[in-house]
Write a protein that holds these residues in place. Sequence first.
Motif, PDB file in Angstrom:
ATOM      1  N   PRO A 168     -75.975  38.985 -49.657  1.00 30.80           N
ATOM      2  CA  PRO A 168     -74.552  39.141 -49.371  1.00 30.80           C
ATOM      3  C   PRO A 168     -74.210  39.401 -47.905  1.00 30.80           C
ATOM      4  O   PRO A 168     -73.066  39.209 -47.498  1.00 30.80           O
ATOM      5  N   GLY A 169     -75.177  39.782 -47.105  1.00 31.49           N
ATOM      6  CA  GLY A 169     -74.923  40.030 -45.694  1.00 31.49           C
ATOM      7  C   GLY A 169     -74.918  38.766 -44.848  1.00 31.49           C
ATOM      8  O   GLY A 169     -74.458  38.780 -43.709  1.00 31.49           O
ATOM      9  N   THR A 170     -75.425  37.666 -45.395  1.00 31.13           N
ATOM     10  CA  THR A 170     -75.453  36.393 -44.683  1.00 31.13           C
ATOM     11  C   THR A 170     -74.289  35.555 -45.167  1.00 31.13           C
ATOM     12  O   THR A 170     -74.264  35.113 -46.314  1.00 31.13           O
ATOM     13  N   VAL A 171     -73.298  35.358 -44.277  1.00 27.53           N
ATOM     14  CA  VAL A 171     -72.070  34.667 -44.640  1.00 27.53           C
ATOM     15  C   VAL A 171     -71.867  33.489 -43.699  1.00 27.53           C
ATOM     16  O   VAL A 171     -72.019  33.611 -42.478  1.00 27.53           O
ATOM     17  N   ILE A 172     -71.516  32.344 -44.257  1.00 28.10           N
ATOM     18  CA  ILE A 172     -71.211  31.144 -43.474  1.00 28.10           C
ATOM     19  C   ILE A 172     -69.699  30.962 -43.464  1.00 28.10           C
ATOM     20  O   ILE A 172     -69.060  30.978 -44.519  1.00 28.10           O
ATOM     21  N   GLU A 173     -69.125  30.794 -42.286  1.00 28.71           N
ATOM     22  CA  GLU A 173     -67.700  30.510 -42.155  1.00 28.71           C
ATOM     23  C   GLU A 173     -67.513  29.008 -42.025  1.00 28.71           C
ATOM     24  O   GLU A 173     -68.211  28.354 -41.254  1.00 28.71           O
ATOM     25  N   THR A 174     -66.585  28.447 -42.791  1.00 26.95           N
ATOM     26  CA  THR A 174     -66.356  27.015 -42.771  1.00 26.95           C
ATOM     27  C   THR A 174     -64.898  26.733 -43.111  1.00 26.95           C
ATOM     28  O   THR A 174     -64.084  27.657 -43.192  1.00 26.95           O
ATOM     29  N   ASP A 175     -64.577  25.464 -43.307  1.00 26.07           N
ATOM     30  CA  ASP A 175     -63.246  25.100 -43.765  1.00 26.07           C
ATOM     31  C   ASP A 175     -63.381  24.098 -44.906  1.00 26.07           C
ATOM     32  O   ASP A 175     -64.475  23.637 -45.222  1.00 26.07           O
ATOM     33  N   ARG A 176     -62.281  23.771 -45.546  1.00 26.78           N
ATOM     34  CA  ARG A 176     -62.322  22.896 -46.728  1.00 26.78           C
ATOM     35  C   ARG A 176     -62.947  21.530 -46.435  1.00 26.78           C
ATOM     36  O   ARG A 176     -63.796  21.081 -47.193  1.00 26.78           O
ATOM     37  N   PRO A 236     -73.736  13.342 -54.478  1.00 32.05           N
ATOM     38  CA  PRO A 236     -72.980  12.077 -54.412  1.00 32.05           C
ATOM     39  C   PRO A 236     -72.639  11.582 -55.817  1.00 32.05           C
ATOM     40  O   PRO A 236     -73.413  11.757 -56.754  1.00 32.05           O
ATOM     41  N   SER A 237     -71.460  11.001 -55.936  1.00 31.78           N
ATOM     42  CA  SER A 237     -71.057  10.465 -57.245  1.00 31.78           C
ATOM     43  C   SER A 237     -71.833   9.198 -57.548  1.00 31.78           C
ATOM     44  O   SER A 237     -72.232   8.446 -56.663  1.00 31.78           O
ATOM     45  N   LEU A 267     -70.143  18.652 -47.229  1.00 32.03           N
ATOM     46  CA  LEU A 267     -71.462  19.140 -47.639  1.00 32.03           C
ATOM     47  C   LEU A 267     -71.696  18.885 -49.123  1.00 32.03           C
ATOM     48  O   LEU A 267     -72.737  18.373 -49.512  1.00 32.03           O
ATOM     49  N   ILE A 268     -70.715  19.221 -49.947  1.00 29.37           N
ATOM     50  CA  ILE A 268     -70.861  19.037 -51.392  1.00 29.37           C
ATOM     51  C   ILE A 268     -71.007  17.543 -51.712  1.00 29.37           C
ATOM     52  O   ILE A 268     -71.844  17.163 -52.538  1.00 29.37           O
TER      53      ILE A 268
END
Length: 62
Positions: free
Chosen positions: A40-48, A60-61, A54-55
């Motif tokens: 829980p101390g390792t957090v990645i900041e990103t945007d939508r 991939p579909s 990444l997802i």
Amino acid sequence: MAQGIIWQKSSFSGGGDSSDCLEVAATAEAGLLVRESDEPGTVIETDRPQLAALISHLCPSS
């Protein structure tokens, strides 16, 4: 890191209090925060858009 962040577990984590899942939180300052519940101390900041890319790359579909 701001106090009062509400973390949401991935629906793929199986529910419960398992410590083996991905958690996401939305904030006004950072957009999205991502962490693994067993670190829980390792957090990645990103945007939508970055998280969606990444997802899409990882799942991939067909």
